[in-house]
Design a protein around this motif. Structure first.
Motif, PDB file in Angstrom:
ATOM      1  N   PHE A 128     -48.024  64.291 -17.699  1.00 40.09           N
ATOM      2  CA  PHE A 128     -49.210  63.493 -17.448  1.00 40.09           C
ATOM      3  C   PHE A 128     -48.851  62.124 -16.865  1.00 40.09           C
ATOM      4  O   PHE A 128     -47.722  61.650 -16.991  1.00 40.09           O
ATOM      5  N   THR A 129     -49.850  61.507 -16.252  1.00 45.14           N
ATOM      6  CA  THR A 129     -49.648  60.228 -15.572  1.00 45.14           C
ATOM      7  C   THR A 129     -50.628  59.192 -16.090  1.00 45.14           C
ATOM      8  O   THR A 129     -51.830  59.480 -16.233  1.00 45.14           O
ATOM      9  N   LEU A 130     -50.127  57.990 -16.337  1.00 47.56           N
ATOM     10  CA  LEU A 130     -50.981  56.869 -16.718  1.00 47.56           C
ATOM     11  C   LEU A 130     -51.174  55.951 -15.518  1.00 47.56           C
ATOM     12  O   LEU A 130     -50.202  55.495 -14.920  1.00 47.56           O
ATOM     13  N   ASP A 131     -52.436  55.707 -15.172  1.00 43.88           N
ATOM     14  CA  ASP A 131     -52.756  54.795 -14.080  1.00 43.88           C
ATOM     15  C   ASP A 131     -53.636  53.658 -14.572  1.00 43.88           C
ATOM     16  O   ASP A 131     -54.180  53.696 -15.687  1.00 43.88           O
ATOM     17  N   VAL A 132     -53.775  52.648 -13.730  1.00 41.77           N
ATOM     18  CA  VAL A 132     -54.543  51.453 -14.076  1.00 41.77           C
ATOM     19  C   VAL A 132     -56.036  51.766 -14.054  1.00 41.77           C
ATOM     20  O   VAL A 132     -56.544  52.381 -13.110  1.00 41.77           O
ATOM     21  N   LEU A 133     -56.732  51.323 -15.096  1.00 40.20           N
ATOM     22  CA  LEU A 133     -58.187  51.448 -15.169  1.00 40.20           C
ATOM     23  C   LEU A 133     -58.777  50.042 -15.164  1.00 40.20           C
ATOM     24  O   LEU A 133     -58.382  49.201 -15.972  1.00 40.20           O
ATOM     25  N   PRO A 134     -59.718  49.742 -14.268  1.00 40.55           N
ATOM     26  CA  PRO A 134     -60.297  48.392 -14.228  1.00 40.55           C
ATOM     27  C   PRO A 134     -60.920  48.011 -15.568  1.00 40.55           C
ATOM     28  O   PRO A 134     -61.486  48.859 -16.262  1.00 40.55           O
ATOM     29  N   LYS A 135     -60.796  46.746 -15.938  1.00 39.73           N
ATOM     30  CA  LYS A 135     -61.386  46.326 -17.202  1.00 39.73           C
ATOM     31  C   LYS A 135     -62.882  46.083 -17.083  1.00 39.73           C
ATOM     32  O   LYS A 135     -63.597  46.098 -18.081  1.00 39.73           O
ATOM     33  N   ASN A 136     -63.364  45.877 -15.841  1.00 42.10           N
ATOM     34  CA  ASN A 136     -64.801  45.765 -15.625  1.00 42.10           C
ATOM     35  C   ASN A 136     -65.454  47.106 -15.948  1.00 42.10           C
ATOM     36  O   ASN A 136     -65.056  48.146 -15.426  1.00 42.10           O
ATOM     37  N   LYS A 137     -66.463  47.079 -16.794  1.00 45.29           N
ATOM     38  CA  LYS A 137     -67.050  48.328 -17.286  1.00 45.29           C
ATOM     39  C   LYS A 137     -67.657  49.162 -16.165  1.00 45.29           C
ATOM     40  O   LYS A 137     -67.507  50.385 -16.134  1.00 45.29           O
ATOM     41  N   LEU A 138     -68.335  48.507 -15.225  1.00 43.22           N
ATOM     42  CA  LEU A 138     -68.949  49.237 -14.122  1.00 43.22           C
ATOM     43  C   LEU A 138     -67.884  49.883 -13.242  1.00 43.22           C
ATOM     44  O   LEU A 138     -67.988  51.060 -12.862  1.00 43.22           O
ATOM     45  N   SER A 139     -66.826  49.120 -12.927  1.00 44.10           N
ATOM     46  CA  SER A 139     -65.745  49.640 -12.081  1.00 44.10           C
ATOM     47  C   SER A 139     -65.005  50.782 -12.764  1.00 44.10           C
ATOM     48  O   SER A 139     -64.673  51.797 -12.126  1.00 44.10           O
ATOM     49  N   SER A 140     -64.738  50.635 -14.057  1.00 43.20           N
ATOM     50  CA  SER A 140     -64.025  51.695 -14.773  1.00 43.20           C
ATOM     51  C   SER A 140     -64.884  52.950 -14.880  1.00 43.20           C
ATOM     52  O   SER A 140     -64.378  54.072 -14.725  1.00 43.20           O
ATOM     53  N   ARG A 194     -55.733  61.855  -5.677  1.00 39.51           N
ATOM     54  CA  ARG A 194     -54.645  60.871  -5.647  1.00 39.51           C
ATOM     55  C   ARG A 194     -55.163  59.499  -5.214  1.00 39.51           C
ATOM     56  O   ARG A 194     -54.767  58.473  -5.780  1.00 39.51           O
ATOM     57  N   ILE A 195     -56.047  59.467  -4.232  1.00 41.32           N
ATOM     58  CA  ILE A 195     -56.606  58.200  -3.771  1.00 41.32           C
ATOM     59  C   ILE A 195     -57.334  57.489  -4.912  1.00 41.32           C
ATOM     60  O   ILE A 195     -57.169  56.277  -5.128  1.00 41.32           O
ATOM     61  N   VAL A 196     -58.133  58.230  -5.672  1.00 35.99           N
ATOM     62  CA  VAL A 196     -58.873  57.633  -6.797  1.00 35.99           C
ATOM     63  C   VAL A 196     -57.902  57.162  -7.884  1.00 35.99           C
ATOM     64  O   VAL A 196     -58.073  56.084  -8.459  1.00 35.99           O
ATOM     65  N   ALA A 197     -56.869  57.952  -8.163  1.00 27.84           N
ATOM     66  CA  ALA A 197     -55.900  57.582  -9.197  1.00 27.84           C
ATOM     67  C   ALA A 197     -55.164  56.290  -8.861  1.00 27.84           C
ATOM     68  O   ALA A 197     -54.832  55.501  -9.755  1.00 27.84           O
ATOM     69  N   LEU A 198     -54.939  56.053  -7.564  1.00 30.36           N
ATOM     70  CA  LEU A 198     -54.145  54.896  -7.141  1.00 30.36           C
ATOM     71  C   LEU A 198     -54.979  53.695  -6.715  1.00 30.36           C
ATOM     72  O   LEU A 198     -54.437  52.612  -6.502  1.00 30.36           O
ATOM     73  N   LYS A 199     -56.282  53.868  -6.587  1.00 33.05           N
ATOM     74  CA  LYS A 199     -57.096  52.823  -5.961  1.00 33.05           C
ATOM     75  C   LYS A 199     -57.132  51.519  -6.759  1.00 33.05           C
ATOM     76  O   LYS A 199     -57.342  50.447  -6.176  1.00 33.05           O
ATOM     77  N   ASP A 200     -56.891  51.577  -8.051  1.00 30.68           N
ATOM     78  CA  ASP A 200     -56.982  50.371  -8.882  1.00 30.68           C
ATOM     79  C   ASP A 200     -55.610  49.833  -9.288  1.00 30.68           C
ATOM     80  O   ASP A 200     -55.511  48.990 -10.175  1.00 30.68           O
ATOM     81  N   LYS A 202     -53.605  47.724  -8.158  1.00 31.97           N
ATOM     82  CA  LYS A 202     -53.344  46.292  -8.035  1.00 31.97           C
ATOM     83  C   LYS A 202     -54.289  45.449  -8.891  1.00 31.97           C
ATOM     84  O   LYS A 202     -54.224  44.218  -8.853  1.00 31.97           O
ATOM     85  N   CYS A 203     -55.145  46.117  -9.660  1.00 33.22           N
ATOM     86  CA  CYS A 203     -56.065  45.384 -10.542  1.00 33.22           C
ATOM     87  C   CYS A 203     -55.299  44.713 -11.682  1.00 33.22           C
ATOM     88  O   CYS A 203     -54.338  45.276 -12.208  1.00 33.22           O
ATOM     89  N   ARG A 204     -55.741  43.542 -12.054  1.00 36.31           N
ATOM     90  CA  ARG A 204     -55.159  42.872 -13.213  1.00 36.31           C
ATOM     91  C   ARG A 204     -55.913  43.339 -14.459  1.00 36.31           C
ATOM     92  O   ARG A 204     -56.842  42.696 -14.936  1.00 36.31           O
ATOM     93  N   SER A 205     -55.507  44.474 -14.937  1.00 35.47           N
ATOM     94  CA  SER A 205     -56.163  45.079 -16.091  1.00 35.47           C
ATOM     95  C   SER A 205     -55.121  45.545 -17.084  1.00 35.47           C
ATOM     96  O   SER A 205     -54.039  46.008 -16.701  1.00 35.47           O
ATOM     97  N   ASN A 206     -55.442  45.447 -18.356  1.00 34.48           N
ATOM     98  CA  ASN A 206     -54.543  45.906 -19.414  1.00 34.48           C
ATOM     99  C   ASN A 206     -54.848  47.340 -19.845  1.00 34.48           C
ATOM    100  O   ASN A 206     -54.251  47.827 -20.806  1.00 34.48           O
ATOM    101  N   LEU A 207     -55.771  48.007 -19.151  1.00 32.18           N
ATOM    102  CA  LEU A 207     -56.161  49.363 -19.533  1.00 32.18           C
ATOM    103  C   LEU A 207     -55.433  50.405 -18.691  1.00 32.18           C
ATOM    104  O   LEU A 207     -55.228  50.221 -17.495  1.00 32.18           O
ATOM    105  N   ARG A 208     -55.073  51.500 -19.350  1.00 28.02           N
ATOM    106  CA  ARG A 208     -54.448  52.629 -18.672  1.00 28.02           C
ATOM    107  C   ARG A 208     -55.170  53.910 -19.093  1.00 28.02           C
ATOM    108  O   ARG A 208     -55.672  54.011 -20.202  1.00 28.02           O
ATOM    109  N   TYR A 209     -55.210  54.894 -18.181  1.00 23.86           N
ATOM    110  CA  TYR A 209     -55.880  56.158 -18.488  1.00 23.86           C
ATOM    111  C   TYR A 209     -55.091  57.316 -17.890  1.00 23.86           C
ATOM    112  O   TYR A 209     -54.249  57.133 -17.010  1.00 23.86           O
TER     113      TYR A 209
END
Length: 289
Positions: A128-140, A194-200, A202-209
């Motif tokens: 499995f892979t962990l990617d960045v999830l935006p901390k903004n609720k709407l964006s995530s 893959r595009i969706v998994a990588l799109k965030d 560069k976000c400054r977020s502490n969340l991973r999914y």
């Protein structure tokens, strides 16, 4: 209560885990035991007695590094199986990469096993892979929704759909998305995922999914600091890598993870009577003696 003999499955999964560990230590790549495999390491110092598979997870950087070297390092008995490796990228199972043990079989041959060219009829370890999830609720929420839509469309390329587990709403949603997905080449859907998994990234977020897991696991989000450091934990006769914050991870996923489930829930996901391994291995219990 029915008894299950998972000795062979545990033997093989341990062998794959050791090989992954060897490769990662050779190239200084971090991985982490995940889900039930992490729970087994902490609660049982090995496999959960009734668990018949194994899972590990990488951060994106480590995942990409592992993919660059794994094929040339694996022994002949093992193979890296990517999501697009069925029917030259025209058949879909899921978005998860895995390492299979070729000298094994978990089902009798059937139209479904033939549809996947026999490649999913082996014991395996999920990657499995962990990617960045935006901390903004709407964006995530948008990121997770896009994953669900793409997954639903990709299901149009599966052997068949099992609607029995869905509510009426989800039957309509999955049916509509899978029908639309049949009109889209599967290679395009792999590219979109893959595009969706990588799109965030560069976000400054502490969340991973977990970006390459099934939609029903997308609710699991981890803190960045839980995923950055690893430590060795005892697992059967060896030591494997686990997140240093394993207590936080397990508590978030399972709640009171030290409590055993009811006896009627202690069942494997596959029919153990059909598991066959074509060479000899030592058991986890024997290795600890």
């Amino acid at each position: 209560m029915m008894k299950y003999d998972l000795t062979k499955a545990h033997q093989v999964n341990l062998k794959i885990l050791k090989e992954i560990d060897r490769i990662c230590r050779k190239y200084k790549i971090q991985y982490m035991l995940d889900a039930g495999t992490l729970l087994g390491a902490i609660r049982h110092q090995g496999f959960i007695p009734w668990d018949d598979d194994a899972d590990i997870v990488f951060t994106r950087k480590n995942y990409e590094a592992f993919m660059k070297v794994v094929r040339r390092e694996l022994p002949d008995t093992m193979e890296l199986l990517m999501p697009w490796d069925f029917q030259k990228g025209r058949a879909f199972f899921d978005f998860t990469a895995r390492i299979i043990y070729k000298n094994s079989r978990i089902h009798e041959e059937s139209p479904e096993t033939r549809y996947y060219e026999g490649k999913m009829n082996h014991l395996w370890v999920d990657l499995f892979t962990l990617d960045v999830l935006p901390k903004n609720k709407l964006s995530s929420s948008m990121t997770l929704l896009l994953h669900k839509i793409i997954y639903g469309m990709a299901m149009g390329h599966r052997y068949q759909l099992d609607f029995g587990k869905y509510s009426v709403f989800h039957k309509l949603a999955v049916g509509g998305l899978s029908a639309a997905g049949r009109l889209v080449p599967l290679k395009v859907l792999f590219w979109m995922q893959r595009i969706v998994a990588l799109k965030d990234r560069k976000c400054r977020s502490n969340l991973r999914y977990y970006s390459n897991y099934q939609p029903d696991y997308l609710y699991v989000t981890l803190q960045k600091e839980w995923c950055e450091q690893v430590e060795d934990v005892a697992f059967c006769d060896t030591k494997l890598m686990a997140p240093r914050h394993w207590d936080e991870v397990l508590t978030w996923i399972y709640g009171d993870y030290k409590k055993l489930p009811p006896k009627n829930k202690r069942v494997p996901g596959h029919s153990t009577a059909q598991i066959q391994v074509f060479d000899e291995e030592e058991t986890c219990t024997e290795l600890r003696k």
